[in-house]
Write a protein that holds these residues in place. Structure first.
Motif, PDB file in Angstrom:
ATOM      1  N   UNK A   1       0.950  -1.360   0.237  1.00  0.00           N
ATOM      2  CA  UNK A   1       0.061   0.035  -0.358  1.00  0.00           C
ATOM      3  C   UNK A   1       0.760   1.187  -0.503  1.00  0.00           C
ATOM      4  N   UNK A   2       0.972   1.913  -1.025  1.00  0.00           N
ATOM      5  CA  UNK A   2       1.145   3.303  -1.442  1.00  0.00           C
ATOM      6  C   UNK A   2       0.411   4.532  -0.601  1.00  0.00           C
ATOM      7  N   UNK A   3       0.953   5.250   0.305  1.00  0.00           N
ATOM      8  CA  UNK A   3      -0.381   6.219   0.662  1.00  0.00           C
ATOM      9  C   UNK A   3      -0.124   7.279   0.599  1.00  0.00           C
ATOM     10  N   UNK A   4      -1.285   8.645   0.366  1.00  0.00           N
ATOM     11  CA  UNK A   4      -1.027   9.543  -0.188  1.00  0.00           C
ATOM     12  C   UNK A   4      -0.604  10.249  -0.713  1.00  0.00           C
ATOM     13  N   UNK A   5       1.383   9.795   0.898  1.00  0.00           N
ATOM     14  CA  UNK A   5       2.484  11.214   0.892  1.00  0.00           C
ATOM     15  C   UNK A   5       3.469   9.964  -0.047  1.00  0.00           C
ATOM     16  N   UNK A   6       3.153   8.703   0.147  1.00  0.00           N
ATOM     17  CA  UNK A   6       4.292   8.278  -0.563  1.00  0.00           C
ATOM     18  C   UNK A   6       4.736   7.938  -1.420  1.00  0.00           C
TER      19      UNK A   6
ATOM     20  N   UNK B   1       0.198  -8.014  -4.993  1.00  0.00           N
ATOM     21  CA  UNK B   1      -0.877  -6.757  -4.826  1.00  0.00           C
ATOM     22  C   UNK B   1      -0.781  -5.506  -4.568  1.00  0.00           C
ATOM     23  N   UNK B   2      -0.979  -4.334  -5.333  1.00  0.00           N
ATOM     24  CA  UNK B   2      -1.008  -2.840  -4.619  1.00  0.00           C
ATOM     25  C   UNK B   2      -1.696  -2.454  -4.804  1.00  0.00           C
ATOM     26  N   UNK B   3      -2.259  -1.435  -3.301  1.00  0.00           N
ATOM     27  CA  UNK B   3      -2.906  -0.565  -3.539  1.00  0.00           C
ATOM     28  C   UNK B   3      -2.416   0.970  -3.251  1.00  0.00           C
ATOM     29  N   UNK B   4      -2.725   1.692  -4.084  1.00  0.00           N
ATOM     30  CA  UNK B   4      -1.816   3.018  -4.134  1.00  0.00           C
ATOM     31  C   UNK B   4      -2.588   4.829  -4.382  1.00  0.00           C
ATOM     32  N   UNK B   5      -2.325   4.753  -3.587  1.00  0.00           N
ATOM     33  CA  UNK B   5      -2.427   6.317  -3.775  1.00  0.00           C
ATOM     34  C   UNK B   5      -1.568   7.397  -3.491  1.00  0.00           C
TER      35      UNK B   5
ATOM     36  N   UNK C   1       4.964  -3.706 -11.554  1.00  0.00           N
ATOM     37  CA  UNK C   1       4.920  -5.415 -11.513  1.00  0.00           C
ATOM     38  C   UNK C   1       4.329  -6.197 -10.620  1.00  0.00           C
ATOM     39  N   UNK C   2       3.248  -5.936 -11.071  1.00  0.00           N
ATOM     40  CA  UNK C   2       1.722  -6.807 -10.007  1.00  0.00           C
ATOM     41  C   UNK C   2       1.150  -8.030 -11.113  1.00  0.00           C
ATOM     42  N   UNK C   3       1.368  -8.748  -9.768  1.00  0.00           N
ATOM     43  CA  UNK C   3       1.042 -10.657 -10.481  1.00  0.00           C
ATOM     44  C   UNK C   3      -0.667 -10.249 -10.085  1.00  0.00           C
ATOM     45  N   UNK C   4      -1.297 -10.107  -8.933  1.00  0.00           N
ATOM     46  CA  UNK C   4      -2.743  -9.625  -9.375  1.00  0.00           C
ATOM     47  C   UNK C   4      -3.126  -8.653  -9.549  1.00  0.00           C
ATOM     48  N   UNK C   5      -4.030  -7.846  -8.611  1.00  0.00           N
ATOM     49  CA  UNK C   5      -4.553  -6.571  -8.434  1.00  0.00           C
ATOM     50  C   UNK C   5      -4.034  -5.145  -8.214  1.00  0.00           C
ATOM     51  N   UNK C   6      -3.900  -4.603  -8.753  1.00  0.00           N
ATOM     52  CA  UNK C   6      -3.870  -3.208  -9.331  1.00  0.00           C
ATOM     53  C   UNK C   6      -4.541  -2.070  -8.777  1.00  0.00           C
ATOM     54  N   UNK C   7      -4.911  -1.508  -7.885  1.00  0.00           N
ATOM     55  CA  UNK C   7      -5.427  -0.439  -6.995  1.00  0.00           C
ATOM     56  C   UNK C   7      -4.758   1.101  -7.644  1.00  0.00           C
ATOM     57  N   UNK C   8      -5.680   1.546  -8.859  1.00  0.00           N
ATOM     58  CA  UNK C   8      -5.086   2.958  -8.347  1.00  0.00           C
ATOM     59  C   UNK C   8      -6.184   3.945  -7.382  1.00  0.00           C
ATOM     60  N   UNK C   9      -6.429   4.441  -6.914  1.00  0.00           N
ATOM     61  CA  UNK C   9      -7.053   5.431  -5.811  1.00  0.00           C
ATOM     62  C   UNK C   9      -6.879   6.505  -6.433  1.00  0.00           C
TER      63      UNK C   9
END
Length: 132
Positions: free
Chosen positions: A52-57, A67-71, A79-87
């Motif tokens: 998880x990359x937070x808003x200031x990350x 998996x990645x959840x990016x803000x 390189x994300x094997x499964x689900x990449x979520x871009x906020x």
């Protein structure tokens, strides 16, 4: 004699690595645990778990994970094997390889993108392998 049993868990808080806001790291990071990044990393991050990359990350380099959840911001290779979520606050620049992609309105996505086949996975030694 006491034997301690290792309990395998998928709870993110059990093995979570945290890079807090105000922290700056240069180099290569490898871990088997989950990551929460609110600071800045210039280099490569590799884990067979969720990031998880937070808003200031910020990551300037390569992120390889399941998996990645990016803000926040990523410049480089993702390189994300499964689900990449871009906020909606995410800013991605570079190259993206993902199994599945979810993009909220407002996200900035300036990248080449490959989905599905050709996605790289991470083996138990932390090395990338191509999958079919």
């Amino acid at each position: 004699m006491r034997k301690d049993k290792k309990v395998k868990t998928s709870d993110p808080s059990a093995n979570q690595n945290r890079i807090n806001e105000g922290t700056f790291i240069t180099g290569e990071i490898q871990s088997k645990g989950f990551f929460r990044i609110d600071g800045e990393i210039k280099g490569n991050v590799t884990t067979p778990n969720k990031v998880v990359i937070g808003k200031n990350g910020l990551i300037d380099g390569t992120l390889t994970c399941d998996n990645a959840d990016i803000e926040g911001t990523l410049t480089g290779t993702l390189n994300v094997k499964e689900l990449l979520s871009l906020r909606n606050t995410a800013i991605i620049t570079g190259e993206v390889i993902a199994g599945k992609l979810s993009v909220e309105p407002g996200a900035t996505f300036n990248a080449t993108c490959t989905m599905g086949s050709g996605v790289k996975s991470i083996n138990s030694n932390g090395k990338k392998e191509r999958t079919a």
